[in-house]
Design an enzyme around this catalytic site. Structure first.
Site, PDB file in Angstrom:
ATOM      1  N   ASP A 195      70.997 -54.136  98.374  1.00  0.00           N
ATOM      2  CA  ASP A 195      72.255 -54.355  97.686  1.00  0.00           C
ATOM      3  C   ASP A 195      72.510 -55.859  97.666  1.00  0.00           C
ATOM      4  O   ASP A 195      71.879 -56.630  98.402  1.00  0.00           O
ATOM      5  CB  ASP A 195      73.355 -53.607  98.449  1.00  0.00           C
ATOM      6  CG  ASP A 195      74.738 -53.895  97.912  1.00  0.00           C
ATOM      7  OD1 ASP A 195      74.919 -53.874  96.691  1.00  0.00           O
ATOM      8  OD2 ASP A 195      75.649 -54.135  98.733  1.00  0.00           O
ATOM      9  N   ASP A 197      76.172 -57.582  96.927  1.00  0.00           N
ATOM     10  CA  ASP A 197      77.472 -57.965  97.470  1.00  0.00           C
ATOM     11  C   ASP A 197      77.626 -57.516  98.916  1.00  0.00           C
ATOM     12  O   ASP A 197      77.405 -56.342  99.245  1.00  0.00           O
ATOM     13  CB  ASP A 197      78.596 -57.352  96.635  1.00  0.00           C
ATOM     14  CG  ASP A 197      78.645 -57.925  95.219  1.00  0.00           C
ATOM     15  OD1 ASP A 197      77.707 -58.650  94.847  1.00  0.00           O
ATOM     16  OD2 ASP A 197      79.612 -57.633  94.489  1.00  0.00           O
TER      17      ASP A 197
END
Length: 415
Positions: A195, A197
């Site tokens: 991922d 963020d």
């Protein structure tokens, strides 16, 4: 050698064949191992097994060898003791039969990360392994900074059983524990997908955009609820992006400059790439940022949502396929197929509820400083702020990290 001939292959000693365990203790220095086996060579013994450990300059060397003839046993013992004494070492020789007992079925690597790692925590992990029916065959330190990372080779217990037993214990005593199956696949080429963020970077990209639009607090509230799994991600995405309508496209460059990589991110990616891994990112954020990260960090794959821009302004909409919870898992599978890597040899890293499908689909799912719902569902969790600690879960030592890095750089040393 003719086709009908076969080379001489030393046979594994039968369980009733006499063997000797020769143990050497003392201050380590070059030449001890060569000296021991040179001493044993005079008695024409065969080497069955060797173990050697050096800790803080102190050596423990164990050699399991076949027993010499009855007439020369006494001479062998006296010669080994005399050699050891000449080097101010201690020697112990134990008679027995056969090889080491075979390791039990079900073999796993248990990696424990502590910051620091205490004796109490180590005792609790070892007790839980024993309670699950596992036996600790070897213990090896992977790293001493930025965390203490120790690996246990465990046999006699199924990996899933061991993982379940240790998950609760790890949370209770405050360490991170990863349990993976032993085998050649652990060192095989892999694909690591993470991922973006709050994982690869310290920020939530949409909040950086929102700060320029003057609606940061409102967007942050919706983002937090979505990451906790309280809101449907796609609905929350559209709601947040709508608040950016009318923002000048020039803000994209400003946001790119504001993005802060997570400590250890460059080291993680650089080390993986130099060791032959492929690395990708999937994000519920925006290609306007992930494309830049892909170029800067040399990533193999990157996919995210795309902010629509018309006449130099953000329209408040996204275009194309939405990257949501299910989309991240789908992209993991797509990247694995393109990389030619079996799904079982993939690693996924994330922190939010929309990462759960991806974490569960991967061969190893790592929750990185994640929300409780994610920590509970992932294969393992890392709760220290250094992304490169994920390397230790793959069995990569700090020495290997620094070797791959050519001695390290400023970011490596800041740990």
């Amino acid at each position: 050698m003719s086709a009908s001939q076969t080379p001489d292959v030393p046979a594994v000693p039968a369980s009733d064949v006499p063997t000797l365990l020769v143990k050497i203790f003392g201050k380590d220095r070059p030449g001890i191992t060569a000296g021991l086996f040179d001493t044993l060579a005079a008695f024409s013994v065969d080497v069955v097994d060797i173990e050697q450990v050096v800790s803080r300059g102190r050596l423990v060397l164990c050699a399991l060898v076949t027993e010499p003839t009855v007439a020369s046993q006494g001479e062998l013992r006296a010669t080994v003791h005399s050699w050891a004494e000449s080097l101010k070492l201690q020697a112990e020789i134990i008679s027995g039969t056969g090889d080491n007992r075979p390791r039990g079925e079900g073999r796993s690597h248990v990696t424990v990360l502590g910051h620091p790692l205490t004796a109490e925590q180590t005792a609790a992990i070892a007790a839980r392994i024993a309670g699950a029916g596992g036996n600790i065959d070897r213990i090896f330190r992977l790293a001493k900074y930025p965390v203490t990372a120790v690996e246990f080779a465990v046999s006699g217990c199924a990996t899933e059983v061991l993982r379940t037993a240790l998950a609760t214990e790890a949370h209770t005593i405050g360490v991170d524990v990863a349990v993976v199956s032993a085998g050649l696949h652990r060192r095989a080429q892999r694909l690591v997908v993470m991922d973006v963020d709050s994982t690869l970077i310290q920020d939530e990209v949409i909040e950086l955009f929102a700060a320029h639009a003057g609606c940061e607090e409102k967007v942050a509230e919706v983002t937090a609820a979505a990451m906790r799994g309280e809101l449907d991600f796609e609905q929350s995405l559209h709601a947040r992006v709508a608040l950016l309508e009318g923002l000048d496209a020039s803000v994209v460059d400003k946001v790119r400059s504001e993005v802060r990589l997570t400590p250890g991110a460059r080291t993680l990616i650089r080390t993986l790439k130099r060791l032959g891994y492929q690395v990708g990112v999937v994000s519920g954020g925006f290609t306007q940022v992930t494309d830049d990260l892909k170029e800067r960090l040399g990533l193999d794959f990157a996919q995210a949502n795309t902010l629509e821009i018309v006449d130099g302004k953000l329209t408040g909409r996204v275009t194309g396929e939405i990257v949501d919870r299910a989309g991240k898992a789908r992209l993991l599978r797509r990247f694995a197929a393109e990389a030619g890597v079996p799904l079982a040899q993939t690693v996924a890293i994330g922190d939010g509820a929309n990462d759960l499908d991806m974490l569960n689909a991967a061969g190893l799912g790592v929750a990185f400083n994640a929300k409780p719902v994610v920590r509970e569902a992932a294969h393992t969790a890392v709760n220290v702020p250094f992304l490169d600690t994920v390397l230790y879960l793959l069995g990569i030592t700090r020495e290997e990290v620094e070797a791959a890095d050519g001695g390290g750089d400023a970011e490596s040393r800041e740990h």
